[in-house]
Design a protein around this motif. Structure first.
Motif, PDB file in Angstrom:
ATOM      1  N   ARG A 147     -14.983   4.462  -6.560  1.00 37.83           N
ATOM      2  CA  ARG A 147     -13.954   5.597  -5.994  1.00 37.83           C
ATOM      3  C   ARG A 147     -13.711   5.499  -4.772  1.00 37.83           C
ATOM      4  NH1 ARG A 147     -16.285  10.900  -4.069  1.00 37.83           N
ATOM      5  NH2 ARG A 147     -18.315  10.178  -4.030  1.00 37.83           N
ATOM      6  N   ALA A 148     -14.132   4.776  -3.642  1.00 38.61           N
ATOM      7  CA  ALA A 148     -13.557   4.479  -2.362  1.00 38.61           C
ATOM      8  C   ALA A 148     -12.239   3.686  -2.889  1.00 38.61           C
ATOM      9  CB  ALA A 148     -14.575   3.997  -1.545  1.00 38.61           C
ATOM     10  N   ALA A 149     -12.424   2.636  -3.473  1.00 37.75           N
ATOM     11  CA  ALA A 149     -11.260   1.650  -3.989  1.00 37.75           C
ATOM     12  C   ALA A 149     -10.402   2.535  -4.333  1.00 37.75           C
ATOM     13  CB  ALA A 149     -11.813   0.508  -4.829  1.00 37.75           C
ATOM     14  N   ALA A 150     -10.399   3.332  -5.492  1.00 43.61           N
ATOM     15  CA  ALA A 150      -9.374   4.185  -6.057  1.00 43.61           C
ATOM     16  C   ALA A 150      -8.667   5.031  -4.962  1.00 43.61           C
ATOM     17  CB  ALA A 150      -9.864   5.037  -7.145  1.00 43.61           C
ATOM     18  N   ASP A 151      -9.645   5.657  -3.999  1.00 46.02           N
ATOM     19  CA  ASP A 151      -8.930   6.514  -3.167  1.00 46.02           C
ATOM     20  C   ASP A 151      -7.837   5.727  -2.231  1.00 46.02           C
ATOM     21  OD1 ASP A 151      -8.526   8.885  -1.327  1.00 46.02           O
ATOM     22  OD2 ASP A 151      -9.855   7.837  -0.065  1.00 46.02           O
ATOM     23  N   LEU A 152      -8.180   4.294  -1.823  1.00 51.01           N
ATOM     24  CA  LEU A 152      -7.393   3.587  -0.888  1.00 51.01           C
ATOM     25  C   LEU A 152      -6.321   2.961  -1.504  1.00 51.01           C
ATOM     26  CD1 LEU A 152     -10.136   1.284   0.908  1.00 51.01           C
ATOM     27  CD2 LEU A 152      -8.624   3.274   1.969  1.00 51.01           C
ATOM     28  N   LEU A 153      -6.305   2.688  -2.949  1.00 54.15           N
ATOM     29  CA  LEU A 153      -5.376   2.368  -3.709  1.00 54.15           C
ATOM     30  C   LEU A 153      -4.193   3.399  -3.938  1.00 54.15           C
ATOM     31  CD1 LEU A 153      -7.003   0.355  -6.616  1.00 54.15           C
ATOM     32  CD2 LEU A 153      -5.962  -0.706  -4.760  1.00 54.15           C
ATOM     33  N   SER A 154      -4.708   4.598  -4.201  1.00 54.92           N
ATOM     34  CA  SER A 154      -3.434   5.710  -4.188  1.00 54.92           C
ATOM     35  C   SER A 154      -3.072   6.063  -2.651  1.00 54.92           C
ATOM     36  CB  SER A 154      -4.417   6.905  -4.651  1.00 54.92           C
ATOM     37  OG  SER A 154      -5.377   7.497  -3.566  1.00 54.92           O
ATOM     38  N   ARG A 155      -3.515   5.973  -1.759  1.00 60.36           N
ATOM     39  CA  ARG A 155      -2.913   5.752  -0.278  1.00 60.36           C
ATOM     40  C   ARG A 155      -2.194   4.678  -0.094  1.00 60.36           C
ATOM     41  NH1 ARG A 155      -5.737  10.106   2.477  1.00 60.36           N
ATOM     42  NH2 ARG A 155      -7.812  10.418   1.725  1.00 60.36           N
ATOM     43  N   TYR A 156      -2.411   3.372  -0.821  1.00 60.11           N
ATOM     44  CA  TYR A 156      -1.412   2.459  -0.440  1.00 60.11           C
ATOM     45  C   TYR A 156      -0.261   2.651  -1.321  1.00 60.11           C
ATOM     46  CZ  TYR A 156      -5.782  -0.503   0.565  1.00 60.11           C
ATOM     47  OH  TYR A 156      -6.745  -1.113   1.335  1.00 60.11           O
ATOM     48  N   ARG A 157      -0.419   3.196  -2.471  1.00 63.13           N
ATOM     49  CA  ARG A 157       0.708   3.508  -3.486  1.00 63.13           C
ATOM     50  C   ARG A 157       1.712   4.692  -2.750  1.00 63.13           C
ATOM     51  NH1 ARG A 157      -3.351   2.846  -7.477  1.00 63.13           N
ATOM     52  NH2 ARG A 157      -3.252   0.881  -8.522  1.00 63.13           N
ATOM     53  N   ALA A 158       1.172   5.398  -2.072  1.00 65.00           N
ATOM     54  CA  ALA A 158       1.929   6.527  -1.245  1.00 65.00           C
ATOM     55  C   ALA A 158       2.777   6.227  -0.369  1.00 65.00           C
ATOM     56  CB  ALA A 158       0.991   7.689  -0.987  1.00 65.00           C
ATOM     57  N   ALA A 159       2.345   5.243   0.197  1.00 65.16           N
ATOM     58  CA  ALA A 159       3.102   4.462   1.527  1.00 65.16           C
ATOM     59  C   ALA A 159       4.309   3.773   0.902  1.00 65.16           C
ATOM     60  CB  ALA A 159       2.160   3.491   2.438  1.00 65.16           C
ATOM     61  N   ALA A 160       5.422   3.731   1.667  1.00 67.74           N
ATOM     62  CA  ALA A 160       6.580   3.154   1.622  1.00 67.74           C
ATOM     63  C   ALA A 160       7.091   1.996   2.639  1.00 67.74           C
ATOM     64  CB  ALA A 160       7.702   4.070   1.422  1.00 67.74           C
ATOM     65  N   PRO A 161       7.411   1.017   2.252  1.00 68.34           N
ATOM     66  CA  PRO A 161       8.007  -0.168   3.121  1.00 68.34           C
ATOM     67  C   PRO A 161       9.026   0.503   4.006  1.00 68.34           C
ATOM     68  CG  PRO A 161       7.585  -0.906   1.126  1.00 68.34           C
ATOM     69  CD  PRO A 161       7.589   0.397   0.694  1.00 68.34           C
ATOM     70  N   SER A 162       9.048   0.462   5.314  1.00 70.25           N
ATOM     71  CA  SER A 162       9.906   0.661   6.146  1.00 70.25           C
ATOM     72  C   SER A 162       9.930   0.028   7.413  1.00 70.25           C
ATOM     73  CB  SER A 162       9.647   2.263   6.688  1.00 70.25           C
ATOM     74  OG  SER A 162       8.298   2.502   7.165  1.00 70.25           O
ATOM     75  N   PRO A 163      11.194  -0.184   8.199  1.00 70.68           N
ATOM     76  CA  PRO A 163      11.232  -0.892   9.380  1.00 70.68           C
ATOM     77  C   PRO A 163      10.262  -0.321  10.487  1.00 70.68           C
ATOM     78  CG  PRO A 163      13.202   0.368   8.965  1.00 70.68           C
ATOM     79  CD  PRO A 163      12.433   0.724   7.872  1.00 70.68           C
ATOM     80  N   PHE A 164       9.870  -1.415  11.386  1.00 72.79           N
ATOM     81  CA  PHE A 164       9.214  -1.151  12.314  1.00 72.79           C
ATOM     82  C   PHE A 164       9.615  -1.711  13.917  1.00 72.79           C
ATOM     83  CE2 PHE A 164       5.434  -2.002  15.142  1.00 72.79           C
ATOM     84  CZ  PHE A 164       4.982  -0.685  15.379  1.00 72.79           C
ATOM     85  N   ALA A 165       9.910  -1.268  14.809  1.00 74.36           N
ATOM     86  CA  ALA A 165      10.234  -1.736  15.943  1.00 74.36           C
ATOM     87  C   ALA A 165       8.991  -1.819  16.930  1.00 74.36           C
ATOM     88  CB  ALA A 165      11.463  -1.111  16.769  1.00 74.36           C
ATOM     89  N   PRO A 166       8.428  -3.147  17.081  1.00 80.29           N
ATOM     90  CA  PRO A 166       7.195  -3.265  18.123  1.00 80.29           C
ATOM     91  C   PRO A 166       7.856  -3.091  19.586  1.00 80.29           C
ATOM     92  CG  PRO A 166       7.661  -5.221  16.411  1.00 80.29           C
ATOM     93  CD  PRO A 166       8.732  -4.425  16.350  1.00 80.29           C
TER      94      PRO A 166
END
Length: 445
Positions: free
Chosen positions: A382-401
């Motif tokens: 269940r913990a893995a399924a929750d994390l996977l859903s959160r990964y999928r909801a994120a979208a690649p985007s630029p980041f300026a360090p």
């Protein structure tokens, strides 16, 4: 989905709470059909570019080494050779998700490297290393202060190094698409201590790694708590875990009451181990040393005592005590309060041996504690399924360090100059071991 879990060490070389959680998550994600790899640091010295590839019962492991001195020091959280090796592995394997659980023995820029490579990035702060440059926050500790430093490090250098560490890790945490904390208590502590706004943390709990523990039987000997007074504690033994307060409390409790203590676990510091043995002299203490979960199932004990001095990020030992059906005597820390069962638990101020002795000297209150209900564990699946859903909801985007490679290079140069100055003031410095004098590999080798 191709997922990497990244942390400071992994079996068979090291084993601990974070390692067991990561292994449980990794195997559960495999069960969800993911291609999962663990990327681990190591205790052993080696060439960072020579990645050690192995398989742990069907789980691929990539182990990175460091070839510098004292690489577990917070002063050396950034390791450019490891960063380069990690970047090369990303190009080779192209994971979709990189989830960092710890940076120790690796390098402080792993999330930023993964995000620049186009990965979805996540972090779980299992301790306070990112905010305090040390894993443990003591109960009641307020403002962030630097850890102790060697005698050759002056106050100005210490302040600069600590500020750099905090800024560097704040930048690292900002780079994560998803930020997790094991408990609401840990989430609140990080919000209090991290510099500036790094983004929100989500409290996700930890998957149960103790489901295999068999609940202790209701019948005697465990059921006779009114007639028997055996305490038990377990885990790695180091000062922040507070075992001294239990030993000191036993020393202040009348021997006629018959209290005893079983200790499962090892102290890696010989000095600390000797101090514990000296404190236990004349007390009814049994030292069991290294243990496996089945040893706890067989333990003929009546109460779990959890004396931590640390502001625990989660405290897996509490879950284990509840799973075993042991009433809990615990130091009053927020993460324990968050999950403890009121009628099966009693608390004392952390490190207060006098308060604990008062509880032991009036055992009727302890005998009134109920046997805890078996908690409903968060399963790895269940913990893995929750994390996977959160990964999928994120979208690649630029980041300026905000922390640049130039700033890191300047910091490393200043640190090297200071070490040279310190050595010159001490006369002729001893040469380092030969393996640290080898020339770096040729470019492209």
């Amino acid at each position: 989905m191709k997922v990497w879990h990244v942390l400071h060490g992994f079996p068979p070389e090291t084993a601990g709470g974070t390692e067991s959680v990561v292994e449980a998550l990794a195997r559960a994600m495999q069960g969800h059909g993911c291609d999962v790899t663990v990327v681990s640091g190591s205790l052993r010295v080696g060439d960072p570019a020579a990645v050690e590839r192995s398989d742990l019962d069907g789980l691929p492991v990539l182990r990175l080494h460091r070839d510098d001195l004292y690489f577990e020091s917070w002063f050396k959280a950034y390791a450019p050779a490891v960063s380069a090796a990690f970047r090369a592995l990303l190009r080779e394997h192209r994971p979709d998700v990189v989830h960092v659980h710890h940076w120790l023995r690796l390098s402080s820029d792993l999330v930023r490297i993964a995000r620049a490579a186009g990965c979805i990035t996540a972090v779980t702060c299992h301790d306070y290393f990112s905010a305090l440059a040390r894993p443990v926050r003591l109960v009641g500790e307020g403002a962030a202060t630097p850890p102790p430093a060697p005698s050759y490090v002056g106050a100005a250098e210490l302040a600069e190094a600590f500020a750099f560490h905090r800024d560097d890790f704040a930048d690292e945490l900002r780079a994560a698409h998803c930020r997790f904390a094991p408990s609401a208590a840990q989430r609140a502590g990080l919000a209090q201590l991290l510099p500036g706004d790094v983004g929100d943390f989500t409290s996700i709990g930890l998957p149960s790694t103790v489901a295999a523990l068999r609940r202790l039987p209701e019948s005697d000997p465990h059921g006779s708590r009114a007639r028997r007074r055996r305490l038990c504690t377990w885990g790695t033994l180091y000062p922040e875990k507070g075992l001294e307060s239990v030993l000191d409390a036993l020393a202040r409790t009348p021997a006629a009451l018959g209290w005893s203590l079983d200790v499962y676990g090892e102290a890696h510091s010989p000095t600390f181990r000797d101090d514990l043995l000296a404190r236990a002299a004349g007390l009814r203490v049994t030292w069991h040393g290294r243990f496996v979960p089945q040893d706890l199932e067989r333990a003929d004990v009546d109460y779990a005592v959890l004396p931590s001095l640390a502001d625990e990020s989660y405290g897996l030992v509490l879950d284990e005590a509840l799973q075993l059906g042991l009433p809990v005597i615990a130091s009053d820390v927020p993460a324990y309060r968050e999950r403890a069962q009121g009628d099966a638990s009693v608390f004392f101020p952390p490190g207060d041996a006098t308060a604990l002795a008062a509880l032991l000297a009036a055992p009727a209150r302890l005998e009134a504690l109920q046997r805890p209900n078996a908690p409903a564990p968060l399963s790895p699946a269940r913990a893995a399924a929750d994390l996977l859903s959160r990964y999928r909801a994120a979208a690649p985007s630029p980041f300026a360090p905000r922390v640049t490679d130039r700033e890191r290079a300047l910091y490393l140069f200043r640190r090297a100059e200071r070490r040279l100055w310190s050595a010159l003031q001490q006369g002729e410095a001893p040469a380092p071991p030969d393996e640290f004098l080898a020339p770096p590999p040729a470019a492209g080798a």
